[in-house]
Scaffold this active site. Structure first.
Site, short mmCIF file in Angstrom:
data_model
loop_
_atom_site.label_atom_id
_atom_site.label_comp_id
_atom_site.label_asym_id
_atom_site.label_seq_id
_atom_site.Cartn_x
_atom_site.Cartn_y
_atom_site.Cartn_z
N CYS A 1 -37.83 5.75 -11.42
CA CYS A 1 -38.08 5.82 -9.98
C CYS A 1 -37.19 4.82 -9.24
CB CYS A 1 -39.56 5.57 -9.67
SG CYS A 1 -40.13 3.89 -9.95
N HIS B 1 -45.48 1.21 -14.70
CA HIS B 1 -44.61 2.25 -15.23
C HIS B 1 -44.05 1.84 -16.59
CE1 HIS B 1 -43.74 4.09 -10.98
NE2 HIS B 1 -45.03 4.02 -11.27
N CYS C 1 -38.38 1.11 -10.51
CA CYS C 1 -37.99 0.79 -11.89
C CYS C 1 -36.48 0.55 -11.99
CB CYS C 1 -38.40 1.92 -12.82
SG CYS C 1 -40.19 2.00 -13.07
N GLU D 1 -40.92 1.76 -17.82
CA GLU D 1 -39.74 0.90 -17.85
C GLU D 1 -40.12 -0.56 -17.60
OE1 GLU D 1 -38.50 4.72 -15.60
OE2 GLU D 1 -40.33 3.63 -16.08
#
Length: 370
Positions: free
Chosen positions: A84, A59, A93, A61
């Site tokens: 998330c 992801h 995250c 982040e």
């Protein structure tokens, strides 16, 4: 506005805009996950950034935090979508943000995923991390419209595409009605979609490859879905021959045992569909089945019958009409003026895409579901 309250200002707007632009680069290439952009700022300097990788992981982040070479304590992170907060194939995250020592989180719009939606702020606030959301929310919603629709309804976001002559005809002896530039743009649509739907009639008449043939992007060719109620697809067609290279599915109701065995041997995957009271497939059910095969965006390259059916059922979320500058006249066979009229009535918005197609035109019909 007071800087003490750390409210939204021009600097925050600039940073969120950068995060949204990072998200745009991989839209359509992150599978069932949304494409997200993220930047980390300390003392008004961008010290790291990240975007959701192709395929959906890692992801944004996580990437921004991992790639940062500076101390993250008391830094700020700007994200295009709510981070998330659930455990999936990777940790949340929100956990990465907490562990990094980031003190302030800004994001553009809440996620619609039930596992995460509107939970990040509560979890981060518990750890004394300040959260500000809904920054440039309308800008973010525009890029997340397909993802939001697909996630909420558990069906793909359906994009239609058709090419016609200046006099609205779609069939001629020529293989292509539009020019080279339009064909390239249509392949970009394939590149940005993870599924493609046609009927066996198109396969049998045109023997298309149904792949993305822009150099360097071939590996992003979409999964191919062919509607073939009674198993009439030609076994020597390209899509059958290449089924072990490009995932190919046939949606059928009745196929002979011999043909079924042959298709399976060639690598074609078969999806049985029941018929409705009118002896047709239920498209809403079909799209739910396709969604379960990890298809969030489905491009429909139909002829007049399939396109007209989906337009009348109001199942297209968006549509691209490629229009040649050439008149076919008697050389053309099928007129789609009725479809064009229906689309103008069905869709809220219509715009001409400003891109170089020489003398061809590209018209986009759409509406927003946000």
């Amino acid at each position: 506005m007071s800087s003490k309250k750390d409210n939204f200002n021009k600097k925050n707007s600039k940073y969120i805009k950068i995060a949204i632009n990072l998200a745009k680069q991989n839209v359509g290439l992150t599978g069932m996950n949304p494409s997200v952009g993220s930047i980390i700022v300390n003392n008004d300097e961008i010290i790291s950034y990240g975007a959701t990788r192709i395929g959906g992981r890692p992801h944004a982040e996580y990437t921004a935090i991992k790639n940062c070479k500076s101390n993250l304590i008391n830094s700020k992170i700007y994200i295009s979508l709510e981070p998330c907060s659930h455990f999936g194939k990777t940790p949340p995250c929100t956990n990465s943000i907490i562990k990094a020592g980031i003190s302030k989180v800004y994001y553009a719009v809440d996620d619609v995923d039930k596992r995460t939606s509107k939970k990040a702020k509560y979890l981060l606030n518990k750890k004394k991390i300040k959260v500000t959301k809904n920054l440039l929310i309308n800008d973010a919603k525009k890029i997340y419209t397909p993802y939001f629709y697909s996630k909420k309804n558990e069906v793909p976001y359906i994009i239609g595409k058709i090419a016609c002559s200046k006099d609205n005809l779609i069939s001629s002896k020529k293989k292509y009605i539009t020019n080279y530039h339009s064909i390239n743009v249509s392949h970009l649509l394939r590149y940005k979609s993870n599924g493609l739907l046609i009927t066996y009639k198109t396969v049998n008449s045109d023997n298309p490859m149904l792949t993305c043939r822009i150099r360097g992007l071939e590996k992003f060719s979409p999964k191919r879905f062919i509607i073939d109620k009674n198993g009439r697809i030609k076994i020597n067609s390209y899509v059958v021959k290449s089924a072990k290279i490009y995932k190919t599915y046939i949606l059928y109701n009745n196929i002979t045992k011999r043909k079924k065995k042959y298709l399976l041997k060639k690598g074609v995957k078969l999806i049985h569909m029941n018929l409705d009271n009118n002896n047709n497939f239920d498209f809403k059910l079909m799209f739910k089945k396709i969604y379960k095969l990890n298809v969030s965006t489905l491009l429909v390259e139909g002829g007049k019958i399939l396109t007209s059916t989906l337009v009348k059922l109001n199942l297209f979320n968006e549509f691209y009409l490629f229009k040649s500058n050439n008149v076919l006249g008697k050389k053309g066979k099928i007129n789609i003026s009725d479809i064009i009229n229906d689309m103008s009535k069905n869709f809220d918005y219509k715009k001409k895409i400003d891109t170089y197609l020489d003398k061809d035109k590209l018209i986009n019909y759409y509406w927003f579901y946000v």
